[in-house]
Enzyme design. Structure first.
Site, short mmCIF file in Angstrom:
data_model
loop_
_atom_site.label_atom_id
_atom_site.label_comp_id
_atom_site.label_asym_id
_atom_site.label_seq_id
_atom_site.Cartn_x
_atom_site.Cartn_y
_atom_site.Cartn_z
N SER A 194 0.78 -1.12 -0.01
CA SER A 194 -0.05 -0.06 -0.03
C SER A 194 0.84 1.18 0.05
O SER A 194 1.95 1.19 0.53
CB SER A 194 -0.95 0.02 1.17
OG SER A 194 -0.07 0.36 2.27
N LYS A 195 0.48 2.31 -0.52
CA LYS A 195 1.10 3.46 -0.59
C LYS A 195 1.43 4.15 0.72
O LYS A 195 2.47 4.51 0.88
CB LYS A 195 -0.06 4.65 -1.45
CG LYS A 195 0.54 5.90 -1.38
CD LYS A 195 1.39 6.07 -2.65
CE LYS A 195 1.96 7.59 -2.77
NZ LYS A 195 1.19 8.83 -2.51
#
Ligand code: GLU
Length: 496
Positions: free
Chosen positions: A263-264
């Site tokens: 995930s970012k």
């Protein structure tokens, strides 16, 4: 067209990658695009790029560009979509609002959807109430059986309705997934009747995606496992529209080494393809790495090109269990491709990382020699900036420790002097002969190994390690080698 021909067209594989331009091209989306691409190529089918921009607020043109550039960079070219026929980009959902409404009207008519007048405030209050009483958030289907009087009242209040699709509960929605096998989802877990058209008139993803897949005659939907519940919702919509659904295949999610979803928020820019592009990763390495991440080559090969994988790719060899993104393993693939791809190609790709240098001082051939001498030690091409610096600097910066331990030693002046004296006897065009000449001179003065090589390396590159010495001498050529030895010698004398 004969019936037979019709049947062939109908059966022809049509797959799509449908990214939302709400962020940069994600590694997971690239992997999904790759599997769709390979599946299409394997079956002589069509691969479509469709931009799902139903989220008007978060969709941005810069992300559209990044997605298009990233897919092209990876070599995942599409057969229909942006740049190929029609206006750019042809498959934007926001261009088709009326079209989705037409289908929504059809559902309202056959009583599988209805107008819902609930306001945002009412829905927020419902959520709060559910939270307080420990219930899972869901719509309570309150608008399903509105009386005519209630509807008239809401309309008089100026409320603008959304369109909701009826989700009958309880019921099992089941399908055979080409990767996961049998899947069954209880409709009670789908959150109640779902909005398909917002009050703003924009279609919600789960609805738009069905209409688009029908319009584009998509035969197989290959996407990430995080869409499994969406698939259950979409199957209900297919049923209400009395249309056969495509075949579904859900690829496993990609986790990091600690089993956390990529995930970012946790991994920053490293979840984006663009990050690897900027760091000088080879698209061939990314494609090879991502392909083998969840798919096993039938001959258990590790290294293969996109074209080679396309000859044998199928969904039955895609793993059901999560994939693990391991950057060390990606680096291994990248190093392999940096060493193996044609030198002309690697040199061309290295040029953006050498832009700060005066490249004109070398011929094209010499630049290739520089890249060739350096590439064995590179993990990513961006590392070439530092590795190649000494070839371009008029005077290489000599590391402090090298000055101290190598040039101040008593062997350095002896080595460098004989080298300078015999420089005209070097055959500069031939790296192997340059190395031989160095060794022969070493013999004359009774020196070998680091006593011989380190002072020369220190003078030429400012450090004691680096590319092959013969190649370095050959590339630098007589003039540069002479100047560098003279400078280093001055240094030896000064420090004595
Ligand atoms: N826009 C969706 C996404 O980016 C597409 C999912 C699908 O393939 O249906 O996740």
């Amino acid at each position: 067209m004969s019936n037979h021909a019709n049947q062939q067209v109908k059966d022809k594989v049509r797959v799509r990658i449908a990214p939302s331009p709400t962020g940069h091209l994600h590694v997971g989306t690239a992997r999904t695009a790759l599997y769709n691409y390979l599946f299409a190529r394997r079956h002589g089918g069509t691969f479509v790029l469709r931009l799902e921009d139903t989220d008007e607020v978060r969709s941005k043109d810069e992300y559209t560009k990044d997605i298009i550039d990233g897919l092209k960079w990876l070599g995942l070219t599409w057969d229909e979509g942006p740049d190929i026929g029609g206006p750019y980009p042809p498959y934007k959902q926001t261009d088709k609002i009326d079209h989705y409404e037409h289908f929504a009207d059809k559902l309202i008519k056959n009583k599988t959807a209805y107008l819902c007048y609930a306001t945002t405030e009412e829905l927020t209050a419902l959520k709060e109430e559910q939270k307080e009483t420990g219930q899972a958030p869901r719509y309570d289907n309150r608008g399903r059986d509105l009386t005519d009087a209630a509807r008239t009242k809401y309309e008089a209040e100026g409320r603008i309705p959304s369109v909701r699709f009826i989700v009958e509960e309880p019921r099992m929605v089941s399908w055979h997934d080409s990767i996961k096998g049998e899947i069954a989802i209880d409709t009670s877990d789908l959150g109640g009747d779902m909005v398909i058209i917002k009050s703003s008139g924009v279609a919600i993803y789960n609805f738009a995606v069905v209409i688009d897949d029908i319009d584009m005659k998509i035969t197989h939907v290959i996407r990430g496992e995080d869409h499994i519940h969406n698939t259950a919702k979409q199957l209900l919509i297919y049923e209400a529209l009395e249309t056969d659904p495509p075949v579904f295949a859900h690829a496993p999610l990609i986790f990091d080494l600690e089993r956390q979803k990529l995930s970012k928020r946790k991994h920053g820019e490293s979840v984006h393809i663009d990050y690897y592009r900027k760091k000088g990763y080879m698209p061939e390495a990314i494609v090879n790495y991502l392909t083998q991440m969840s798919w096993t080559h039938p001959e258990e090969k590790e290294i293969y090109s996109l074209e080679e994988a396309a000859l044998v790719f199928d969904l039955d060899k895609v793993s059901k269990s999560p994939a693990v993104f391991d950057v060390d393993r990606l680096n291994w693939f990248n190093g392999h491709y940096i060493r193996q791809l044609p030198i002309e190609l690697i040199t061309e790709r290295a040029l953006p990382f050498l832009q700060d240098f005066d490249l004109k001082q070398y011929s094209k051939e010499d630049l290739e020699h520089i890249v060739s001498a350096l590439r064995n030690n590179l993990t990513t091409l961006s590392e070439i900036t530092d590795a190649a610096r000494f070839f371009f600097d008029a005077k290489p910066t000599i590391e402090a420790e090298v000055k101290e331990t190598v040039l101040k030693g008593d062997k350095a002046p002896i080595v460098l002097k004989i080298l300078l004296d015999k420089l005209s006897s070097f055959e500069f065009a031939d790296p192997a002969s340059c190395k031989k000449t160095v060794d022969a001179l070493g013999k004359e003065i009774g020196m070998k190994g680091k006593d011989l090589y380190w002072p020369i390396r220190a003078a030429l590159s400012g450090t004691t390690h680096g590319p092959d010495l013969g190649a370095t001498i050959s590339i630098l050529g007589e003039k540069r080698v002479r100047t560098r030895i003279e400078t280093a010698l001055e240094h030896c004398c000064l420090s004595k």
